[in-house]
Design a protein around this motif. Structure first.
Motif, mmCIF file in Angstrom:
data_model
loop_
_atom_site.group_PDB
_atom_site.id
_atom_site.type_symbol
_atom_site.label_atom_id
_atom_site.label_comp_id
_atom_site.label_asym_id
_atom_site.label_seq_id
_atom_site.Cartn_x
_atom_site.Cartn_y
_atom_site.Cartn_z
ATOM 1 N N ILE A 171 4.834 17.703 58.982
ATOM 2 C CA ILE A 171 5.120 19.051 58.514
ATOM 3 C C ILE A 171 4.814 19.153 57.022
ATOM 4 N N GLY A 172 4.022 20.145 56.652
ATOM 5 C CA GLY A 172 3.751 20.401 55.250
ATOM 6 C C GLY A 172 4.776 21.353 54.658
ATOM 7 N N LEU A 173 5.183 21.090 53.412
ATOM 8 C CA LEU A 173 6.143 21.934 52.699
ATOM 9 C C LEU A 173 5.360 22.884 51.798
ATOM 10 N N GLU A 174 5.306 24.148 52.192
ATOM 11 C CA GLU A 174 4.453 25.122 51.512
ATOM 12 C C GLU A 174 4.961 25.441 50.114
ATOM 13 N N HIS A 175 4.054 25.418 49.147
ATOM 14 C CA HIS A 175 4.401 25.764 47.771
ATOM 15 C C HIS A 175 4.807 27.240 47.718
ATOM 16 N N PRO A 176 5.985 27.559 47.150
ATOM 17 C CA PRO A 176 6.438 28.955 47.182
ATOM 18 C C PRO A 176 5.588 29.919 46.375
ATOM 19 N N TYR A 177 4.781 29.410 45.433
ATOM 20 C CA TYR A 177 3.965 30.288 44.609
ATOM 21 C C TYR A 177 2.477 30.232 44.959
ATOM 22 N N ASP A 178 2.110 29.373 45.926
ATOM 23 C CA ASP A 178 0.711 29.255 46.319
ATOM 24 C C ASP A 178 0.652 28.788 47.775
ATOM 25 N N THR A 192 -1.624 28.271 49.744
ATOM 26 C CA THR A 192 -2.727 27.381 50.097
ATOM 27 C C THR A 192 -2.403 25.929 49.788
ATOM 28 N N ARG A 193 -1.250 25.678 49.147
ATOM 29 C CA ARG A 193 -0.887 24.320 48.748
ATOM 30 C C ARG A 193 0.422 23.901 49.405
ATOM 31 N N ILE A 194 0.619 22.594 49.527
ATOM 32 C CA ILE A 194 1.907 22.060 49.939
ATOM 33 C C ILE A 194 2.400 21.098 48.860
ATOM 34 N N ILE A 195 3.730 20.994 48.731
ATOM 35 C CA ILE A 195 4.287 20.105 47.710
ATOM 36 C C ILE A 195 4.693 18.758 48.291
ATOM 37 N N GLY A 196 4.541 18.604 49.605
ATOM 38 C CA GLY A 196 4.890 17.340 50.243
ATOM 39 C C GLY A 196 4.774 17.464 51.742
ATOM 40 N N VAL A 197 5.080 16.379 52.432
ATOM 41 C CA VAL A 197 5.039 16.355 53.894
ATOM 42 C C VAL A 197 6.267 15.620 54.412
ATOM 43 N N VAL A 198 6.671 15.991 55.635
ATOM 44 C CA VAL A 198 7.770 15.329 56.325
ATOM 45 C C VAL A 198 7.278 14.880 57.691
ATOM 46 N N ASP A 199 7.555 13.632 58.057
ATOM 47 C CA ASP A 199 7.339 13.152 59.416
ATOM 48 C C ASP A 199 8.598 13.457 60.205
ATOM 49 N N LEU A 200 8.519 14.399 61.122
ATOM 50 C CA LEU A 200 9.695 14.880 61.842
ATOM 51 C C LEU A 200 9.678 14.342 63.265
ATOM 52 N N ALA A 201 10.752 13.674 63.680
ATOM 53 C CA ALA A 201 10.864 13.137 65.039
ATOM 54 C C ALA A 201 12.273 13.387 65.550
ATOM 55 N N ASP A 202 12.386 14.115 66.663
ATOM 56 C CA ASP A 202 13.685 14.412 67.273
ATOM 57 C C ASP A 202 14.654 14.974 66.241
ATOM 58 N N MET A 259 0.459 29.676 59.690
ATOM 59 C CA MET A 259 1.178 29.766 60.944
ATOM 60 C C MET A 259 2.639 30.080 60.749
ATOM 61 N N SER A 260 3.200 29.633 59.639
ATOM 62 C CA SER A 260 4.629 29.827 59.445
ATOM 63 C C SER A 260 4.907 30.130 57.991
ATOM 64 N N ASP A 261 6.172 30.338 57.676
ATOM 65 C CA ASP A 261 6.521 30.809 56.353
ATOM 66 C C ASP A 261 6.471 29.722 55.291
ATOM 67 N N GLU A 262 7.414 28.783 55.335
ATOM 68 C CA GLU A 262 7.527 27.829 54.237
ATOM 69 C C GLU A 262 7.320 26.386 54.684
ATOM 70 N N ALA A 263 7.094 26.164 55.965
ATOM 71 C CA ALA A 263 6.750 24.843 56.479
ATOM 72 C C ALA A 263 5.726 25.060 57.574
ATOM 73 N N ARG A 264 4.832 24.126 57.741
ATOM 74 C CA ARG A 264 3.833 24.303 58.781
ATOM 75 C C ARG A 264 3.456 22.967 59.394
ATOM 76 N N VAL A 265 3.234 22.987 60.723
ATOM 77 C CA VAL A 265 2.779 21.796 61.419
ATOM 78 C C VAL A 265 1.317 21.579 61.099
ATOM 79 N N THR A 266 0.955 20.329 60.791
ATOM 80 C CA THR A 266 -0.429 20.022 60.468
ATOM 81 C C THR A 266 -1.016 19.100 61.533
ATOM 82 N N GLY A 267 -2.329 19.141 61.691
ATOM 83 C CA GLY A 267 -2.993 18.197 62.576
ATOM 84 C C GLY A 267 -3.064 18.688 64.012
ATOM 85 N N GLU A 268 -3.301 17.750 64.933
ATOM 86 C CA GLU A 268 -3.581 18.077 66.319
ATOM 87 C C GLU A 268 -2.400 18.680 67.054
#
Length: 299
Positions: A186-193, A195-205, A1-10
């Motif tokens: 939010i998933g942090l997309e691995h720059p070389y893959d 299909t993978r993420i290197i971590g997640v962030v709980d983003l609020a406001d 859905m996006s370049d280097e970060a993506r919303v996950t879940g519902e």
């Protein structure tokens, strides 16, 4: 859905559309009216008409040979951030880097045929001025606000929607994300893959912006993140992510983190961050993964 970060879940749903060369998703919890959608698209187009170096009818293109045009409403706020970025990175980040990008083939026709690198004018504040209600360029130069522009536009869209439709909002413009009244994972997309993420962030406001050298890349190691002092792509850092209250500040910090001085600037601004070097090393700010910035890295 996006370049280097993506919303996950519902929460990954909403109004999806293409604009300014990227995929947008706007989630308001309920459908926007046609009038509201038209207003958002107008806002995006107005910003693009002022700041895009890819449009022949833009303010940026009109000033490429020098001259003056009416001052865009965003100009002073954006160039104040650029002044901070330039001071922190010893001139590596510069809003006149457009000539450097075009020299390497990232031009209006997307030729991707690189020529010799060209550095941007070192003291851009002597070339650019914003006095007397005008944006003035004193010599041929090409403005490129890619270091902060998409973040600024995300802020403008979200703030318009907050006024028009108070409630839960998430605006995602190709990985530059800001949410209000809702929590997103939010998933942090691995720059070389991708299909993978290197971590997640709980983003609020807050906002999360990202940049990576595997996006808008071409030729032999060429990409869109340039050192304005040399006109050459950066080599040491592969990807950055930054969390701030406003998307423009997160976008600016994500750019600064490619250079020496970026981490110090982020600390001064109160921005939390992660970056991955081209050697695969992951670095992060002291507040990342704490109560201040709820996050997890898969290291």
């Amino acid at each position: 859905m996006s370049d280097e970060a993506r919303v996950t879940g519902e929460s990954a749903r909403g109004w999806r559309f293409e604009a300014i060369g990227t995929q947008w998703t706007i989630d308001t919890g309920k459908p926007l009216t046609e009038t509201e959608r038209a207003a958002v698209l107008r806002l995006i187009d107005d910003f693009d008409r002022e700041w895009s170096r890819f449009r022949g009818d833009s303010t940026v293109r009109a000033l490429a040979s020098g001259g003056s045009r009416p001052l865009p409403t965003d100009a002073e706020a954006m160039f104040a951030v650029y002044a901070d970025l330039g001071a922190a990175t010893d001139g590596a980040v510069n809003p006149l880097v457009g000539v450097s990008l075009e020299a390497l083939g990232y031009d209006t026709s997307y030729s991707l045929r690189p020529g010799d690198p060209i550095s941007a004018p070192r003291d851009w504040r002597r070339v650019l001025s914003t006095g007397a209600g005008a944006l003035t360029v004193s010599q041929p130069a090409l403005i490129d606000v890619g270091a902060i522009g998409k973040g600024r536009l995300v802020d403008l869209v979200l703030e318009y929607l907050e006024d028009a439709w108070p409630g839960s909002l998430t605006v995602d413009a190709g990985g530059d994300i800001r949410c209000s009244g809702v929590r997103e994972r939010i998933g942090l997309e691995h720059p070389y893959d991708p299909t993978r993420i290197i971590g997640v962030v709980d983003l609020a406001d807050a906002a999360l912006c990202a940049s990576a050298t595997n996006r808008r890349a071409w030729g032999d190691g060429l990409h869109h993140v340039l050192d304005a002092r040399t006109g050459m792509p950066v080599r040491a850092v592969a990807a950055t992510w930054a969390v701030a209250p406003m998307a423009m500040m997160a976008d600016a910090a994500a750019t600064a983190l490619f250079f020496d001085g970026g981490a110090q600037l982020a600390r001064r601004w109160g921005v939390e961050w992660v970056r991955m070097t081209t050697a695969g090393r992951v670095e992060w700010s002291p507040g990342f993964g704490t109560e201040r910035c709820r996050a997890e890295l898969f290291t």
